[in-house]
Design a protein around this motif. Structure first.
Motif, PDB file in Angstrom:
ATOM      1  N   GLU A 281       0.986  -1.224  -0.059  1.00 16.56           N
ATOM      2  CA  GLU A 281      -0.029   0.011   0.101  1.00 16.56           C
ATOM      3  C   GLU A 281       0.832   1.232   0.068  1.00 16.56           C
ATOM      4  O   GLU A 281       0.563   2.192  -0.585  1.00 16.56           O
ATOM      5  N   ASP A 282       1.900   1.214   0.927  1.00 12.79           N
ATOM      6  CA  ASP A 282       2.858   2.368   0.700  1.00 12.79           C
ATOM      7  C   ASP A 282       3.354   2.735  -0.823  1.00 12.79           C
ATOM      8  O   ASP A 282       3.415   3.981  -1.282  1.00 12.79           O
ATOM      9  N   ARG A 285       0.209   4.108  -2.956  1.00 14.89           N
ATOM     10  CA  ARG A 285      -0.248   5.306  -2.686  1.00 14.89           C
ATOM     11  C   ARG A 285       1.084   6.326  -2.854  1.00 14.89           C
ATOM     12  O   ARG A 285       0.874   7.512  -3.662  1.00 14.89           O
ATOM     13  N   ARG A 286       2.159   6.123  -2.625  1.00 16.29           N
ATOM     14  CA  ARG A 286       3.208   6.992  -2.815  1.00 16.29           C
ATOM     15  C   ARG A 286       3.484   7.359  -4.167  1.00 16.29           C
ATOM     16  O   ARG A 286       3.784   8.377  -5.008  1.00 16.29           O
ATOM     17  N   TRP A 289       0.581   9.315  -5.624  1.00 15.64           N
ATOM     18  CA  TRP A 289       1.027  10.785  -5.108  1.00 15.64           C
ATOM     19  C   TRP A 289       1.976  11.439  -6.353  1.00 15.64           C
ATOM     20  O   TRP A 289       1.937  12.732  -6.528  1.00 15.64           O
ATOM     21  N   ALA A 295      -6.206  12.386  -3.118  1.00 16.72           N
ATOM     22  CA  ALA A 295      -6.821  11.389  -2.649  1.00 16.72           C
ATOM     23  C   ALA A 295      -7.904  10.556  -3.524  1.00 16.72           C
ATOM     24  O   ALA A 295      -7.925   9.365  -3.487  1.00 16.72           O
ATOM     25  N   THR A 298      -6.177   8.686  -6.295  1.00 16.89           N
ATOM     26  CA  THR A 298      -5.562   7.468  -5.659  1.00 16.89           C
ATOM     27  C   THR A 298      -6.594   6.498  -5.588  1.00 16.89           C
ATOM     28  O   THR A 298      -6.201   5.103  -5.936  1.00 16.89           O
TER      29      THR A 298
END
Length: 430
Positions: A281-282, A285-286, A289, A295, A298
């Motif tokens: 997930e890191d 999401r990164r 971004w 948000a 994403t």
């Protein structure tokens, strides 16, 4: 695929197995091979990169890679292939060296994962993993053959063949590594093989046993591979080679392509580098971004995403054919398998089934299905964990093995090549 291509792929696989004795080695090897084909190394503490091309990061025994096409449209998502780098083994305890009253020097170990204990008897064992030095550096190490778990002679256990072998992991599974040498410490050997001055340079360690015998081919035409850690390095290697091929002829647009190789699947995945942790997930999401998504953007990318959870499965066993479903008979050498379970121990659903069928059809490879015998519940994979954490369509697949969770498992070279081709087709948009 031509036989020579299949054989070449299998030889590369054998080298990959030999060079990946622990999850830490596997993660670093995947990272290095991807860097060799142009991927950029990403440090987690640095600003995140999502420029066109490949990127890779290592977190402990996990490795994550992502390929960003030149054009990432508003409707793009992530195409993820998930696997795991760990395998059952004995793990060295903090009190690594013990001595019996008779003077035998043994290794203090505990069981990691669901091992077939008996398969580790009477094998020469090495140690592999990582050391953290007193100045905070990580050092990967692999020793030569250093230990063995000798089985009790039949003369002292006359009923072993009729009554079965009974092993107590606390009493019967500690490897022997020396005798008549009181005070000997196996960390002296580890430090030497790691190139350190002495064991005092070792602040901490994570070391597992591995069979000292390397991978080998056997069978009528050498079509079978014998080696430890094929669950699940068979999937890691298939995905790696698919990604290497893709890097040579990358797509110009479409989804962001992600390889997620987790650690600790064999013990539940609930770690910072496991599938139940935040590492994938890191990365997603990164990356979103860094591509300029807010948000809402994403969330849209995640909703448009899919995941192929790739983990080894069970071929029908010739001596225990009754342990399998009588109507679904996957056999190694006939292509990768789709893994299905009504109780969602595998994440496969109808949408994922169609996705996998498209990928195999596009790759031109045969594929099979696996369901468990109703009287024998199946294991699970990272698939249900991933789909639960992220809410994305996930399908469970894998190649068939025999002797899964043995110290020396068995696979078929044709399945390895076919799996790599199917994963490549999935990433290419099939």
């Amino acid at each position: 695929m031509p036989l020579d291509a299949t054989r070449e792929h299998a030889i590369d696989y054998a080298h990959f197995l030999a060079d990946s004795p622990s999850s830490f080695h596997a993660a670093h090897l995947v990272s290095q091979r991807l860097q060799d084909v142009g991927f950029a190394l990403q440090e987690e503490t640095r600003p995140w990169e999502a420029t066109p091309g490949g990127h890779v990061m290592v977190r402990d025994g996990a490795v994550m890679a992502w390929f960003v096409p030149v054009e990432v449209g508003e409707d793009a998502g992530f195409r993820i292939i998930g696997a795991h780098t760990d395998s059952p083994a004995f793990k060295l305890k903090p009190n690594a060296s013990t001595t019996t009253t008779d003077g035998w020097g043994q290794l203090g170990v505990e069981v990691y994962g669901g091992m077939l204990w008996n398969s580790w008897l009477d094998r020469e064992l090495a140690l592999a993993g990582r050391l953290i030095t007193t100045d905070g550096h990580e050092v990967l190490v692999r020793t030569g053959a250093v230990a063995r778990i000798p089985q009790l002679a039949i003369h002292l256990d006359r009923g072993v063949n009729g009554d079965g072998l009974k092993l107590d992991p606390q009493r019967h599974l500690h490897p022997v590594w020396t005798v008549g040498h009181p005070g000997a410490d196996v960390l002296d050997v580890v430090a030497r093989d790691a190139g350190l001055e002495d064991k005092d340079r070792i602040a901490s360690y994570e070391l597992v046993t591995i069979p000292a015998q390397g991978p080998d081919f056997f069978g009528e035409t050498g079509q079978f591979v014998a080696s430890g850690r094929q669950d699940n390095l068979s999937s890691v290697h298939s995905a790696l080679t698919a990604l290497e091929a893709l890097a040579a002829e990358p797509p110009a647009d479409g989804d962001v392509l992600v390889l997620a190789c987790f650690d600790h699947e064999e013990v539940g995945s609930a770690t910072r580098s496991g599938a139940a942790g935040p590492v994938l997930e890191d990365v997603l999401r990164r990356t979103a971004w860094a591509l300029g998504r807010d948000a809402e953007g994403t969330a849209r990318m995640l909703a448009a995403s899919s995941c192929v959870s790739c983990d080894a499965g069970h071929s029908v066993h010739p001596n225990y054919a009754d342990r399998h479903d009588p109507d679904t008979r996957p056999v190694m050498g006939r292509g990768p398998m789709l893994k299905i379970n009504a109780n969602q121990r595998y994440a496969t659903d109808a949408v994922g089934t169609a996705l996998w069928d498209r990928a195999c059809t596009a790759a031109g490879v045969a594929h099979q299905e696996f369901v468990s015998n109703n009287a024998m519940p199946c294991g699970s994979t990272i698939g249900p964990i991933t789909t639960t954490r992220l809410g994305i369509t996930t399908v469970d697949v894998g190649i068939g093995l025999l002797s899964m969770h043995s110290a020396r498992e068995m696979s078929h070279i044709a399945d390895l090549q076919a799996m790599s081709a199917a994963l490549h087709a999935y990433w290419m948009g099939a």
